[in-house]
Motif scaffolding. Structure first.
Motif, PDB file in Angstrom:
ATOM      1  N   ALA A 334       2.201  -6.873 -10.863  1.00 33.44           N
ATOM      2  CA  ALA A 334       2.605  -8.277 -10.830  1.00 33.44           C
ATOM      3  C   ALA A 334       2.731  -8.854 -12.239  1.00 33.44           C
ATOM      4  O   ALA A 334       3.620  -9.666 -12.505  1.00 33.44           O
ATOM      5  N   LEU A 338       6.734  -8.012 -12.561  1.00 30.03           N
ATOM      6  CA  LEU A 338       7.238  -9.287 -12.060  1.00 30.03           C
ATOM      7  C   LEU A 338       7.075 -10.423 -13.064  1.00 30.03           C
ATOM      8  O   LEU A 338       7.647 -11.498 -12.875  1.00 30.03           O
ATOM      9  N   ILE A 348      -0.905 -15.188  -4.985  1.00 30.06           N
ATOM     10  CA  ILE A 348      -0.251 -14.250  -4.074  1.00 30.06           C
ATOM     11  C   ILE A 348      -1.279 -13.489  -3.251  1.00 30.06           C
ATOM     12  O   ILE A 348      -1.079 -13.200  -2.061  1.00 30.06           O
ATOM     13  N   TRP A 400       8.703 -11.450  -5.446  1.00 28.97           N
ATOM     14  CA  TRP A 400       7.279 -11.570  -5.206  1.00 28.97           C
ATOM     15  C   TRP A 400       6.978 -11.812  -3.725  1.00 28.97           C
ATOM     16  O   TRP A 400       5.866 -11.566  -3.257  1.00 28.97           O
TER      17      TRP A 400
END
Length: 516
Positions: A334, A338, A348, A400
């Motif tokens: 992440a 991302l 998340i 995501w």
């Protein structure tokens, strides 16, 4: 925020049924007609409810601390100028210490009163938190995490043994469902609390926030935790302690070197410590089999004579390897693929954990009514779908939203796995083996966690290295995606084994007789 969460954990525990059997020791003093462990106790229900409230609140605190580290790891790596292979020791050393200490808890809980064991655990946790908060370098930070882990290692078996001792068999699914709320909410809020703190504080602030919470729990527990277990004199086999410590340490160190070898920084060939660890653990198992003939084993392995215990624990162990490995790699993916800040990474991960906690009571009631198999089979299939989605559906340029959906499915699936497996495994044992059973489960969980962390980080590092990343401390989006793909693929393969084992999990037909 964390103070409010800790109080909520205690409020959740207040919903424990009022008909829980009472203090076993008090019952023993009333009559000598039969052994304490062989009959339900009566009266003084409030003391048992108090014990469960405080133990659940304490477990919440230590679980919150454990899960706050994953999201903070990328920021700590950047601050201390270390790569993921070295940074993973903050979680691997924690899990390894727990694996070494937990086998001793079976002996500890038989020798000492509940309040004394609680005090030892929380004192160690507080001391480790202070060391970590004051640590000037990476090595001292690891030392603080090790001291924290000693306390955490004692707390979980203490709570599980207490639940199995004072909660009647017909209520265990419901109570375990409430226990699962605490065990799920802490990992759920840990990442977002960590992400929020790391945005405004240096990484040391994580430990300064936990310190007063831990101190508060210690002070309350020293005055309020009642003694709800029977103590007896049992010897501590020093050779077994040394064997378990050496065996687990060598095994996990060897696994951790796989990642270092992938980037050409291994201190030793990984197979050497792995072989030493496996050989030493073989000697440990042999010695326990000899000592258990006189009820003096450090970890009584007669628990595995129960088919239900062995199958349930095997399923949980495989799931834990995949779970811990996935959790250590997710924040790396992440963050570097991302491009998400720690706060958003925690956000998340929050919904899945909360949903897992909310599902706990329902899963517990379903277990009491239908048994484990109708729950663990769908749970294992859902886990497989989530992990294969991460392996095949996440990459450079992914949304995501895919990560969020896969994580929610994973956590809900685990809710249908762990509560039934805990209840089925320990419920299949005679009461005299509860402490050994809970210590065995907790030990294997931590070994699985350390192994999963080491193996998945090794695969992640290999994937990063395959792209030819110039700076592994700050991998490119493509490099981080390649590493995460290898790690998630391993999780998907492990999930297939979990499905197979889930088919054979069953509910014990009746409470085990302690005379077995």
């Amino acid at each position: 925020m964390t103070d409010t969460i800790a109080r909520n954990a205690a409020d959740i525990a207040a919903d424990i049924p009022a008909d829980i059997p009472a203090d076993i020791r008090a019952d023993a003093e009333q009559t000598n007609a039969e052994p304490v462990a062989d009959r339900p106790a009566r009266g003084l229900e409030s003391r048992n409810r108090t014990a469960l409230r405080l133990l659940l609140a304490a477990v919440f605190v230590v679980f919150l601390n454990e899960t706050m580290m994953a999201v903070a790891l990328p920021r700590i790596q950047e601050s201390l100028h270390i790569d993921a292979t070295k940074g993973q020791w903050l979680t691997t050393a924690f899990a390894l210490t727990m694996a070494v200490v937990i086998p001793i808890t079976g002996w500890l809980m038989q020798r000492l009163q509940t309040r004394t064991v609680f005090t030892i655990a929380m004192s160690s946790f507080v001391a480790g938190t202070l060391i970590a908060a004051l640590s000037p370098v990476f090595e001292v930070l690891v030392a603080g995490r090790v001291v924290q882990a000693v306390g955490t290692a004692i707390m979980m078996p203490l709570m599980m043994t207490t639940v199995m001792t004072i909660v009647p068999a017909e209520e265990r699914g419901r109570v375990m469902g409430r226990v699962s709320i605490v065990m799920s909410v802490a990992p759920a809020v840990g990442p977002i609390v960590s992400g929020a703190l790391i945005q405004v504080l240096p990484w040391q602030g994580l430990f300064w926030v936990m310190l007063p919470i831990g101190l508060t729990m210690l002070m309350i527990g020293m005055r309020r935790v009642p003694n709800v277990s029977e103590t007896r004199r049992v010897p501590l086999d020093t050779a077994s302690v040394i064997m378990s410590a050496l065996g687990f340490s060598a095994l996990i160190f060897g696994l951790s070197q796989i990642g270092a070898a992938a980037v050409g920084e291994a201190a030793v060939q990984p197979w050497i410590p792995v072989a030493v660890g496996l050989a030493t653990l073989g000697l440990f198992v042999w010695r326990q089999r000899v000592l258990q003939r006189t009820d003096s084993a450090l970890l009584d392995l007669r628990t595995f004579l129960s088919r239900d215990f062995a199958v349930s624990v095997g399923m949980m162990t495989m799931a834990m390897i995949a779970l811990f490995g996935t959790f250590i790699v997710l924040p790396q993916f992440a963050r570097y693929t991302l491009g998400l800040d720690p706060l958003w990474v925690g956000a998340i991960l929050l919904p899945g954990g909360l949903l897992m906690g909310l599902a706990g009571p329902t899963v517990g009631r379903l277990f009491d009514r239908f048994g484990p198999r109708p729950l663990v089979v769908p749970g294992s299939i859902g886990m497989a779908v989530a992990l294969w989605t991460m392996a095949l559906g996440l990459g450079e340029g992914s949304s995501w939203m895919v990560l969020l959906a896969a994580h929610i499915l994973l956590m809900l699936s685990l809710a249908f796995l762990f509560t039934p497996a805990f209840s089925a495994s320990l419920g299949s044992l005679p009461q005299r083996l509860y402490s050994h059973g809970s210590a065995t489960i907790a030990t294997l969980q931590q070994v699985a966690g350390a192994a999963g962390t080491a193996i998945f980080i090794a695969l992640y590092a290999a994937g990063v290295a395959s792209i030819g990343a110039a700076n592994p401390d700050l991998p490119s989006p493509a490099a981080a995606a390649a590493g995460a793909h290898l790690a998630f693929l391993a999780g998907g393969i492990l999930s297939l084994a979990v499905i197979v084992l889930a088919v054979f999990v069953r509910k014990p037909p009746a409470p085990a007789d302690s005379s077995h």
